[in-house]
Design a protein around this motif. Structure first.
Motif, PDB file in Angstrom:
ATOM      1  N   UNK A  74      21.167  38.994  46.604  1.00 31.30           N
ATOM      2  CA  UNK A  74      21.605  39.915  47.656  1.00 31.30           C
ATOM      3  C   UNK A  74      21.619  41.358  47.163  1.00 31.30           C
ATOM      4  N   UNK A  75      21.959  41.549  45.899  1.00 37.33           N
ATOM      5  CA  UNK A  75      22.000  42.886  45.329  1.00 37.33           C
ATOM      6  C   UNK A  75      20.602  43.496  45.299  1.00 37.33           C
ATOM      7  N   UNK A  76      19.608  42.710  44.925  1.00 38.34           N
ATOM      8  CA  UNK A  76      18.233  43.214  44.900  1.00 38.34           C
ATOM      9  C   UNK A  76      17.770  43.590  46.301  1.00 38.34           C
ATOM     10  N   UNK A  77      18.144  42.784  47.290  1.00 32.77           N
ATOM     11  CA  UNK A  77      17.764  43.087  48.674  1.00 32.77           C
ATOM     12  C   UNK A  77      18.464  44.359  49.156  1.00 32.77           C
ATOM     13  N   UNK A  93      25.518  51.521  39.793  1.00 33.02           N
ATOM     14  CA  UNK A  93      26.858  51.045  40.112  1.00 33.02           C
ATOM     15  C   UNK A  93      27.091  49.650  39.554  1.00 33.02           C
ATOM     16  N   UNK A  94      28.303  49.415  39.069  1.00 27.22           N
ATOM     17  CA  UNK A  94      28.703  48.050  38.708  1.00 27.22           C
ATOM     18  C   UNK A  94      29.425  47.484  39.917  1.00 27.22           C
ATOM     19  N   UNK A  95      28.856  46.476  40.545  1.00 20.96           N
ATOM     20  CA  UNK A  95      29.328  46.016  41.841  1.00 20.96           C
ATOM     21  C   UNK A  95      30.056  44.682  41.792  1.00 20.96           C
ATOM     22  N   UNK A  96      30.193  44.089  40.622  1.00 18.90           N
ATOM     23  CA  UNK A  96      30.885  42.798  40.534  1.00 18.90           C
ATOM     24  C   UNK A  96      31.410  42.581  39.130  1.00 18.90           C
ATOM     25  N   UNK A 144      48.290  44.017  41.547  1.00 18.42           N
ATOM     26  CA  UNK A 144      48.448  45.349  40.950  1.00 18.42           C
ATOM     27  C   UNK A 144      49.863  45.534  40.428  1.00 18.42           C
ATOM     28  N   UNK A 145      50.855  45.064  41.177  1.00  8.83           N
ATOM     29  CA  UNK A 145      52.247  45.181  40.740  1.00  8.83           C
ATOM     30  C   UNK A 145      52.502  44.382  39.474  1.00  8.83           C
ATOM     31  N   UNK A 146      51.685  43.329  39.262  1.00 11.08           N
ATOM     32  CA  UNK A 146      51.803  42.505  38.056  1.00 11.08           C
ATOM     33  C   UNK A 146      50.891  43.012  36.937  1.00 11.08           C
ATOM     34  N   UNK A 147      50.340  44.224  37.124  1.00  3.69           N
ATOM     35  CA  UNK A 147      49.454  44.850  36.134  1.00  3.69           C
ATOM     36  C   UNK A 147      48.186  44.044  35.886  1.00  3.69           C
ATOM     37  N   UNK A 148      47.704  43.404  36.943  1.00  3.31           N
ATOM     38  CA  UNK A 148      46.405  42.744  36.905  1.00  3.31           C
ATOM     39  C   UNK A 148      45.436  43.500  37.792  1.00  3.31           C
ATOM     40  N   UNK A 149      44.154  43.369  37.481  1.00  4.90           N
ATOM     41  CA  UNK A 149      43.129  43.971  38.311  1.00  4.90           C
ATOM     42  C   UNK A 149      42.506  42.931  39.228  1.00  4.90           C
ATOM     43  N   UNK A 150      42.062  43.388  40.397  1.00  4.06           N
ATOM     44  CA  UNK A 150      41.353  42.503  41.308  1.00  4.06           C
ATOM     45  C   UNK A 150      40.194  43.266  41.924  1.00  4.06           C
ATOM     46  N   UNK A 151      39.087  42.574  42.125  1.00  2.00           N
ATOM     47  CA  UNK A 151      37.932  43.178  42.760  1.00  2.00           C
ATOM     48  C   UNK A 151      37.303  42.214  43.739  1.00  2.00           C
ATOM     49  N   UNK A 152      36.767  42.761  44.824  1.00  6.63           N
ATOM     50  CA  UNK A 152      36.119  41.942  45.849  1.00  6.63           C
ATOM     51  C   UNK A 152      34.603  42.038  45.686  1.00  6.63           C
ATOM     52  N   UNK A 153      33.940  40.900  45.696  1.00  5.32           N
ATOM     53  CA  UNK A 153      32.482  40.853  45.642  1.00  5.32           C
ATOM     54  C   UNK A 153      32.000  40.647  47.073  1.00  5.32           C
ATOM     55  N   UNK A 154      31.436  41.681  47.661  1.00 11.26           N
ATOM     56  CA  UNK A 154      31.021  41.606  49.065  1.00 11.26           C
ATOM     57  C   UNK A 154      29.513  41.461  49.228  1.00 11.26           C
ATOM     58  N   UNK A 155      28.766  41.536  48.132  1.00  6.73           N
ATOM     59  CA  UNK A 155      27.311  41.444  48.229  1.00  6.73           C
ATOM     60  C   UNK A 155      26.913  39.979  48.013  1.00  6.73           C
ATOM     61  N   UNK A 156      27.238  39.182  49.005  1.00  5.27           N
ATOM     62  CA  UNK A 156      26.973  37.745  48.986  1.00  5.27           C
ATOM     63  C   UNK A 156      26.565  37.308  50.384  1.00  5.27           C
ATOM     64  N   UNK A 157      25.856  36.207  50.475  1.00  6.55           N
ATOM     65  CA  UNK A 157      25.447  35.635  51.758  1.00  6.55           C
ATOM     66  C   UNK A 157      26.536  34.659  52.219  1.00  6.55           C
ATOM     67  N   UNK A 158      27.245  34.976  53.308  1.00  4.69           N
ATOM     68  CA  UNK A 158      28.337  34.092  53.749  1.00  4.69           C
ATOM     69  C   UNK A 158      27.885  32.658  53.984  1.00  4.69           C
ATOM     70  N   UNK A 159      26.744  32.470  54.632  1.00  5.87           N
ATOM     71  CA  UNK A 159      26.256  31.119  54.876  1.00  5.87           C
ATOM     72  C   UNK A 159      25.990  30.366  53.589  1.00  5.87           C
TER      73      UNK A 159
END
Length: 207
Positions: A74-77, A93-96, A144-159
């Motif tokens: 998906x990233x290449x597309x 960009x680092x996306x994931x 975040x309050x627990x001093x952890x990081x979180x990131x969302x990977x949105x460049x994916x095919x839902x199906x």
């Protein structure tokens, strides 16, 4: 319950310093902390108290590899949609955080749950997806309050994600989340640092 100024300031700090983290250390996250984060997610609001979010903790190396492969495809597309300097900026960009994040969660929305008995969603069924999004945001702030990081990977095919995890037909893929200890503390959002886009004003419109 009424909150004092210190509590209000703490909430503002959590909101202000939440980040979409892409760089993770590989150290494991304490299981007791993960349990507390799951409990915090349960505090999220939901339409009719339907609580439609469904979360799969992805530990299987084969599943993780398949998610990574779909991301790369998906990233290449997506990269093909840009040209010139913007294309170069996109590729930089680092996306994931898929390669290092110790905890990975696939989140789905149950689009027709019995829970809630249909309350509040007859004319706006999308509120089930919105409720799932609010649960994700609640988890994000708790992490975040627990001093952890979180990131969302949105460049994916839902199906593709729904087929990969073999979920029921009435589960809709919503997000893939990477969670763990951030590789570094930085007060500059990644997209700002890369010069992709600064914050735009979203002031309330008065009519």
């Amino acid at each position: 319950m009424r909150f004092d100024e210190i509590q209000a300031a703490t909430l503002e700090s959590i909101l202000r310093w939440r980040r979409d983290v892409r760089h993770f250390r590989r150290d494991p996250v304490d299981e007791a902390l993960l349990d507390r984060l799951a409990e915090a997610m349960e505090l999220a609001p939901s339409v009719g108290n339907a609580r439609p979010w469904r979360v799969i903790r992805v530990e299987d190396p084969g599943l993780r590899a398949a998610v990574r492969a779909d991301f790369q495809r998906c990233d290449q597309a997506a990269a093909a949609d840009y040209a010139g300097e913007q294309a170069a900026a996109y590729r930089a960009l680092k996306l994931a955080g898929l390669d290092a994040a110790p905890v990975q969660l696939a989140v789905f929305a149950h689009i027709d749950p019995a829970a809630g008995h249909g309350l509040g969603r007859r004319t706006m069924p999308e509120t089930l997806r919105q409720s799932t999004a609010m649960a994700i945001h609640t988890l994000w702030l708790a992490a975040r309050a627990a001093n952890l990081g979180m990131g969302m990977v949105s460049i994916l095919d839902p199906g593709a994600m729904e087929r990969l995890f073999a979920v029921p037909e009435d589960w809709a893929f919503t997000a893939y989340l990477c969670l763990g200890h951030a590789e570094w503390d930085d007060d500059t959002p990644l997209l700002h640092r890369a010069g992709w886009q600064e914050n735009a004003s979203t002031r309330w419109e008065v009519r």
